[in-house]
Design a protein around this motif. Structure first.
Motif, PDB file in Angstrom:
ATOM      1  N   LEU A 210     -12.102  17.811 -12.710  1.00  0.00           N
ATOM      2  CA  LEU A 210     -12.944  17.652 -11.388  1.00  0.00           C
ATOM      3  C   LEU A 210     -13.391  16.085 -11.516  1.00  0.00           C
ATOM      4  N   ARG A 218     -15.140  11.361  -5.439  1.00  0.00           N
ATOM      5  CA  ARG A 218     -13.871  11.831  -5.964  1.00  0.00           C
ATOM      6  C   ARG A 218     -12.491  11.328  -5.471  1.00  0.00           C
ATOM      7  N   ASN A 225      -7.754  13.546  -3.686  1.00  0.00           N
ATOM      8  CA  ASN A 225      -8.954  14.524  -3.251  1.00  0.00           C
ATOM      9  C   ASN A 225      -8.613  14.490  -1.519  1.00  0.00           C
ATOM     10  N   LEU A 230     -12.011  18.660  -2.365  1.00  0.00           N
ATOM     11  CA  LEU A 230     -12.644  19.531  -3.465  1.00  0.00           C
ATOM     12  C   LEU A 230     -13.072  20.989  -3.125  1.00  0.00           C
TER      13      LEU A 230
END
Length: 344
Positions: A210, A218, A225, A230
């Motif tokens: 993550l 991210r 991503n 996400l």
């Protein structure tokens, strides 16, 4: 179609008009007697031994160890493949005798995560199913216990279609015979791979890298991503958890001053709690960053206080969290805790 070497062995035996039990003998000598080279398999006819050695090379394992370094609980072996590319495998051993193995799935990696040394190398090629499983075979033939295997070495496992053939070999009762629950796949969020794992290997542990609960950040840290955002990955993970009813691991590398603030912790807590009834199956692993000089952008590890504060915020929201041990790699991003506490 590319056959595994075990299937090729069976075909060699059949093609030479030897009875089927010769294959059973061969597999027993590899996986029960740990005989590492074909010429030493004296129960087999000499003609068959010579043919196997000519086909596969003298050694049953096709990888060549180049360097070996031991430090604490981690033994790292750098293997050279037949084309000259190198990959690293890490053997983690624990006081109670439990042994875990962190394996690579690709030579290099093409996804360019900003904090990862493997990403700086770039993608060279996918490893074959035999090359993936030979990392385990090398240790197995040397007498090691194969208690658990984690795909957390070089590469993104789901970017390599040979991964699923490797899983078939590892879980084949006649070969390695590993329970699915003794295997962990780590992904940066490739949704097609997550869905296939849910369908074909639902008992294999899944870990999602993550590293930030914020879409924009991210994407900056992990360009994947932009392809698999996400929120869409989380939907796929929800479907996986709902289908398997198994704990899912969220790996979170702690980068000093980057993703370790209270704001990040609260956002992560919200992200998990928003899973509703499934939130209790999400577990967070906080992993201290292993600094490397191979990335263009330099990062440092979060200090102990920042990690503890982050953990406390998650705990206060009744989220399962652990601060994991760090096992670094000079080549890859390194193997974190390998989920060796997952038992049948």
């Amino acid at each position: 179609m590319i056959y595994s070497k075990y299937e090729v062995m069976k075909r060699c035996i059949s093609g030479m008009n030897f009875p089927d039990y010769r294959y059973e003998q061969l597999i027993k000598m590899i996986f029960a007697q740990h005989i590492p080279d074909f010429h030493s398999m004296y129960m087999l006819p000499e003609r068959l031994r010579s043919n196997l050695a000519e086909t596969f090379g003298t050694s049953v394992c096709g990888l060549v160890p180049v360097t070996h370094r031991a430090s604490g609980q981690a033994d790292k072996v750098l293997f050279q493949l037949k084309d000259g590319n190198c990959v690293e495998t890490v053997n983690l051993h624990y006081k109670k005798g439990w042994e875990s193995f962190c394996v690579s799935s690709q030579c290099g990696c093409g996804f360019g995560c900003k904090f990862c040394a493997t990403g700086a190398i770039g993608h060279k090629r996918n490893m074959t199913a035999d090359e993936i499983t030979d990392q385990i075979l090398y240790f197995y033939l040397a007498g090691h216990q194969i208690n658990s295997v984690s795909f957390m070495g070089m590469g993104e496992p789901f970017a390599n279609p040979n991964l699923f053939d490797a899983l078939k070999i590892l879980t084949n009762p006649s070969l390695f015979g590993l329970s699915q629950r003794r295997i962990t796949i780590s992904t940066i969020g490739m949704i097609p791979g997550i869905k296939r794992l849910t369908r074909d290997f639902p008992q294999v542990n899944l870990a999602f890298s993550l590293h930030s609960p914020f879409e924009k950040q991210r994407s900056e840290l992990m360009p994947i991503n932009q392809t698999y955002p996400l929120h869409k990955v989380m939907d796929a993970l929800d479907a996986h958890v709902a289908n398997t009813k198994r704990r899912l691991f969220l790996a979170y590398i702690m980068l000093g001053g980057i993703n370790d603030s209270a704001e990040h912790a609260k956002a992560l807590a919200h992200l998990i709690l928003s899973r509703g009834a499934l939130s209790y199956l999400y577990h967070v692993d906080l992993i201290p960053y292993n600094a490397t000089d191979k990335t263009a952008r330099k990062f440092t590890a979060s200090n102990h206080e920042a990690i503890k504060n982050f953990s406390d915020i998650l705990h206060s929201n009744r989220i399962s969290v652990a601060i994991r041990m760090q096992f670094g790699s000079d080549i890859g991003a390194g193997c974190g805790q390998l989920y060796a506490d997952e038992r049948d």
